[in-house]
Design an enzyme around this catalytic site. Structure first.
Site, PDB file in Angstrom:
ATOM      1  N   HIS A   1       0.842  -1.184   0.000  1.00 39.07           N
ATOM      2  CA  HIS A   1       0.000   0.000   0.000  1.00 39.07           C
ATOM      3  C   HIS A   1       0.876   1.232   0.000  1.00 39.07           C
ATOM      4  CE1 HIS A   1      -3.177   2.834   1.029  1.00 39.07           C
ATOM      5  NE2 HIS A   1      -3.986   1.912   0.531  1.00 39.07           N
TER       6      HIS A   1
ATOM      7  N   ASP B   1      -7.860  -5.520  -0.051  1.00 42.98           N
ATOM      8  CA  ASP B   1      -8.359  -6.320  -1.169  1.00 42.98           C
ATOM      9  C   ASP B   1      -8.009  -7.796  -1.046  1.00 42.98           C
ATOM     10  OD1 ASP B   1      -9.677  -4.365  -2.698  1.00 42.98           O
ATOM     11  OD2 ASP B   1      -7.750  -3.536  -3.285  1.00 42.98           O
TER      12      ASP B   1
HETATM   13  N1  CMC Z   1       4.343  -7.562  -5.033  1.00 44.60           N
HETATM   14  C1  CMC Z   1       5.696  -7.514  -5.166  1.00 44.60           C
HETATM   15  N2  CMC Z   1       6.434  -6.394  -4.980  1.00 44.60           N
HETATM   16  C2  CMC Z   1       5.773  -5.273  -4.650  1.00 44.60           C
HETATM   17  C3  CMC Z   1       4.367  -5.246  -4.483  1.00 44.60           C
HETATM   18  C4  CMC Z   1       3.659  -6.450  -4.688  1.00 44.60           C
HETATM   19  N3  CMC Z   1       2.330  -6.466  -4.535  1.00 44.60           N
HETATM   20  N4  CMC Z   1       3.991  -3.989  -4.144  1.00 44.60           N
HETATM   21  C5  CMC Z   1       5.096  -3.245  -4.099  1.00 44.60           C
HETATM   22  N5  CMC Z   1       6.179  -4.024  -4.405  1.00 44.60           N
HETATM   23  C6  CMC Z   1       7.590  -3.578  -4.388  1.00 44.60           C
HETATM   24  C7  CMC Z   1       7.916  -2.712  -5.595  1.00 44.60           C
HETATM   25  O1  CMC Z   1       8.390  -3.500  -6.671  1.00 44.60           O
HETATM   26  C8  CMC Z   1       8.977  -1.805  -5.017  1.00 44.60           C
HETATM   27  O2  CMC Z   1      10.189  -2.529  -4.929  1.00 44.60           O
HETATM   28  P1  CMC Z   1      11.608  -1.754  -5.106  1.00 44.60           P
HETATM   29  O3  CMC Z   1      11.676  -0.766  -3.975  1.00 44.60           O
HETATM   30  O4  CMC Z   1      12.627  -2.841  -5.019  1.00 44.60           O
HETATM   31  O5  CMC Z   1      11.547  -1.093  -6.452  1.00 44.60           O
HETATM   32  C9  CMC Z   1       8.509  -1.550  -3.577  1.00 44.60           C
HETATM   33  O6  CMC Z   1       7.747  -2.728  -3.242  1.00 44.60           O
HETATM   34  C10 CMC Z   1       7.618  -0.315  -3.440  1.00 44.60           C
HETATM   35  O7  CMC Z   1       6.542  -0.449  -4.340  1.00 44.60           O
HETATM   36  P2  CMC Z   1       5.848   0.719  -5.159  1.00 44.60           P
HETATM   37  O8  CMC Z   1       5.318   0.168  -6.435  1.00 44.60           O
HETATM   38  O9  CMC Z   1       6.800   1.892  -5.259  1.00 44.60           O
HETATM   39  O10 CMC Z   1       4.682   1.104  -4.194  1.00 44.60           O
HETATM   40  P3  CMC Z   1       3.495   2.068  -4.544  1.00 44.60           P
HETATM   41  O11 CMC Z   1       3.191   2.810  -3.316  1.00 44.60           O
HETATM   42  O12 CMC Z   1       3.788   2.859  -5.761  1.00 44.60           O
HETATM   43  O13 CMC Z   1       2.308   1.058  -4.933  1.00 44.60           O
HETATM   44  C11 CMC Z   1       0.550  -0.528  -4.696  1.00 44.60           C
HETATM   45  C12 CMC Z   1       1.348   0.626  -4.038  1.00 44.60           C
HETATM   46  C13 CMC Z   1      -0.638  -0.848  -3.821  1.00 44.60           C
HETATM   47  C14 CMC Z   1       0.045  -0.051  -6.064  1.00 44.60           C
HETATM   48  C15 CMC Z   1       1.504  -1.742  -4.860  1.00 44.60           C
HETATM   49  O14 CMC Z   1       1.925  -2.198  -3.602  1.00 44.60           O
HETATM   50  C16 CMC Z   1       0.826  -2.879  -5.639  1.00 44.60           C
HETATM   51  O15 CMC Z   1       0.915  -2.906  -6.866  1.00 44.60           O
HETATM   52  N6  CMC Z   1       0.150  -3.843  -4.937  1.00 44.60           N
HETATM   53  C17 CMC Z   1      -0.601  -4.889  -5.601  1.00 44.60           C
HETATM   54  C18 CMC Z   1      -1.960  -4.358  -6.050  1.00 44.60           C
HETATM   55  C19 CMC Z   1      -2.914  -4.174  -4.879  1.00 44.60           C
HETATM   56  O16 CMC Z   1      -3.084  -5.043  -4.049  1.00 44.60           O
HETATM   57  N7  CMC Z   1      -3.600  -2.998  -4.869  1.00 44.60           N
HETATM   58  C20 CMC Z   1      -4.623  -2.683  -3.863  1.00 44.60           C
HETATM   59  C21 CMC Z   1      -4.208  -1.583  -2.929  1.00 44.60           C
HETATM   60  S1  CMC Z   1      -5.290  -1.440  -1.487  1.00 44.60           S
HETATM   61  C22 CMC Z   1      -6.809  -0.886  -2.142  1.00 44.60           C
HETATM   62  C23 CMC Z   1      -6.763   0.530  -2.554  1.00 44.60           C
HETATM   63  O17 CMC Z   1      -6.826   1.403  -1.678  1.00 44.60           O
HETATM   64  O18 CMC Z   1      -6.678   0.773  -3.762  1.00 44.60           O
END
Ligand code: CMC
Length: 419
Positions: free
Chosen positions: A302, A359
């Site tokens: 998140h 989720d």
């Molecule tokens: N699986 C594997 N690696 C992950 C994941 C994941 N689900 N989420 C983040 N990472 C890694 C990402 O690759 C990055 O690694 P590094 O620092 O080595 O580059 C690090 O963790 C930080 O991730 P980010 O993409 O910069 O984080 P963000 O804040 O931009 O994205 C997120 C947040 C929710 C989009 C992401 O965690 C994700 O894609 N999760 C899976 C989709 C999901 O479950 N979404 C629902 C969110 S809760 C409901 C809502 O409020 O929408």
């Protein structure tokens, strides 16, 4: 008032700061560009406050979520979705009279205009219900000519709350080749969703109280989440003075993405794929860590919560209860628990604070309740409706400028046209 100082190319600039009611500090950089010609650069807006808001407070480090000052744990365990909707939209808990009037308003607007009901029956039965939902909310200004009138705002709010439930359930009935089930004022909002989905226009269906109470909790934990992707979209569209219906249509579309609300469907599809592939959790955990694989563990991580997602904590408990009470034994759940266990111990996930989010568990509960997978994100949209409405109203009341971020151009500089 303290100020923040910035030195750029030998010149010092000073900016006012302000503090929110929970001690959060904002640096007001509105004068940065006029004075220095520079802009802040924050792709993904992880550090950018786009507004002041009195609706929802989140502390991601401590796992706190409050609406209008009330803890999500209290709301989820002691309130109803109608009451929370009223609270989020109006700012205070309703008196019994106000709540009755609010619920009567939803009931009054639970019947769709004939043109909308007719359009719903024209969609292919295979259509994704999120596409149908956003298409139908986009069509509301076409059937309500007061869609933009100042003195129709309250009515349009109630239309939104009543109609969204009817659009979702009427479309589901269409996919089953059955007639729509009218709203039943003896049932609450979650009860009407279940009746609309699984009941019949002729009656004879009794809403299961375990499902009803679980859905009440699920809708409450989705009610608002401050400046997330879909809510920011609603505010972005609304900032151009677009109508409530049009702004919320944009929010529904933004929510559909699998990184946002579409994750609840994506979680179940991912679990299904892993199962089909032999159920090897370790293999998929390794893939999730490998950036080249293109695979992400859906339902984990998140932007804001870096300790735990309080909504996930509430739903994890609810998930265990619902599955036990309904007597559902789901092999997918065992797989989900295994993924959760590995992720909570694995250095990659621990280091990046990747915990199960809302989720992850909501998808499993919806599945246990017998909700079709492609309706999961629709339920997120129905739950988020009070939040979108509240933000649209707050933005309108606060006034302010049209939202218009800047960019740093990185393309070709001026070149001569070849002819
Ligand atoms: N699986 C594997 N690696 C992950 C994941 C994941 N689900 N989420 C983040 N990472 C890694 C990402 O690759 C990055 O690694 P590094 O620092 O080595 O580059 C690090 O963790 C930080 O991730 P980010 O993409 O910069 O984080 P963000 O804040 O931009 O994205 C997120 C947040 C929710 C989009 C992401 O965690 C994700 O894609 N999760 C899976 C989709 C999901 O479950 N979404 C629902 C969110 S809760 C409901 C809502 O409020 O929408």
């Amino acid at each position: 008032m303290s100020t923040a100082k910035l030195s750029l190319n030998g010149q010092d600039y000073e900016f006012p700061t302000f503090t929110g009611s929970e001690g959060e500090v904002g640096i007001d950089i509105a004068k940065l560009r006029p004075e220095s010609k520079a802009i802040t650069f924050d792709p993904g807006y992880g550090n950018t406050g786009s507004c002041k808001s009195a609706i929802t407070f989140i502390n991601g480090e401590k796992g706190i979520l409050r609406h209008r000052g009330y803890a999500i744990e209290d709301l989820a365990n002691k309130s109803t979705f109608s009451e929370v909707s009223y609270l989020v939209i109006h700012g205070e808990l309703p008196t019994p009279e106000q709540l009755s009037a609010f619920e009567a308003g939803i009931a009054e607007h639970s019947t769709l205009p004939a043109a909308i009901s007719d359009m719903i029956t024209r969609f292919p039965k295979t259509a994704h219900p999120m596409s149908v939902l956003s298409s139908m909310t986009a069509a509301l200004p076409a059937v309500y000519d007061d869609y933009i009138n100042e003195d129709s705002v309250d009515t349009n709010v109630m239309r939104m709350l009543g109609h969204v439930l009817a659009i979702a359930t009427e479309f589901h009935k269409h996919t089953e080749g059955e007639a729509a089930v009218p709203f039943d004022s003896n049932l609450d909002y979650p009860g009407n969703f279940l009746n609309g989905m699984f009941g019949s226009a002729d009656g004879g269906y009794t809403v299961n109280p375990i499902r009803q109470s679980a859905l009440n909790k699920l809708l409450i934990v989705h009610a608002d989440h401050e400046q997330n992707c879909s809510t920011s979209t609603v505010r972005m569209i609304g900032s151009g003075h677009a109508s409530l219906f049009t702004s919320i249509t944009g929010g529904i579309s933004a929510l559909w993405g699998p990184l946002h609300g579409g994750a609840n469907q994506a979680v179940i599809e991912m679990l299904h794929d892993i199962q089909e592939d032999g159920g090897d959790s370790e293999k998929y955990m390794e893939m999730a860590k490998d950036k080249e694989s293109g695979f992400r563990l859906m339902g984990f991580g998140h932007r804001v919560y870096k300790n735990f997602d309080p909504r996930a904590t509430i739903l994890k408990e609810a998930c265990d209860e619902v599955l036990e009470d309904l007597g559902v034994s789901d092999p997918t759940l065992a797989l989900a628990k295994n993924l959760e266990r590995i992720a909570l111990e694995d250095e990659y996930f621990v280091k990046r604070n990747l915990y199960p989010n809302v989720d992850f568990y909501s998808g499993i509960i919806y599945r246990a309740m017998g909700i079709p997978v492609d309706m999961f994100t629709v339920l997120f949209a129905i739950g988020r409706m009070p939040g979108w409405i509240a933000h649209w109203l707050e933005m309108r009341e606060d006034g302010g400028r049209i939202h218009r971020p800047r960019q740093i151009y990185t393309g070709a500089t001026h070149r001569e046209f070849p002819r």
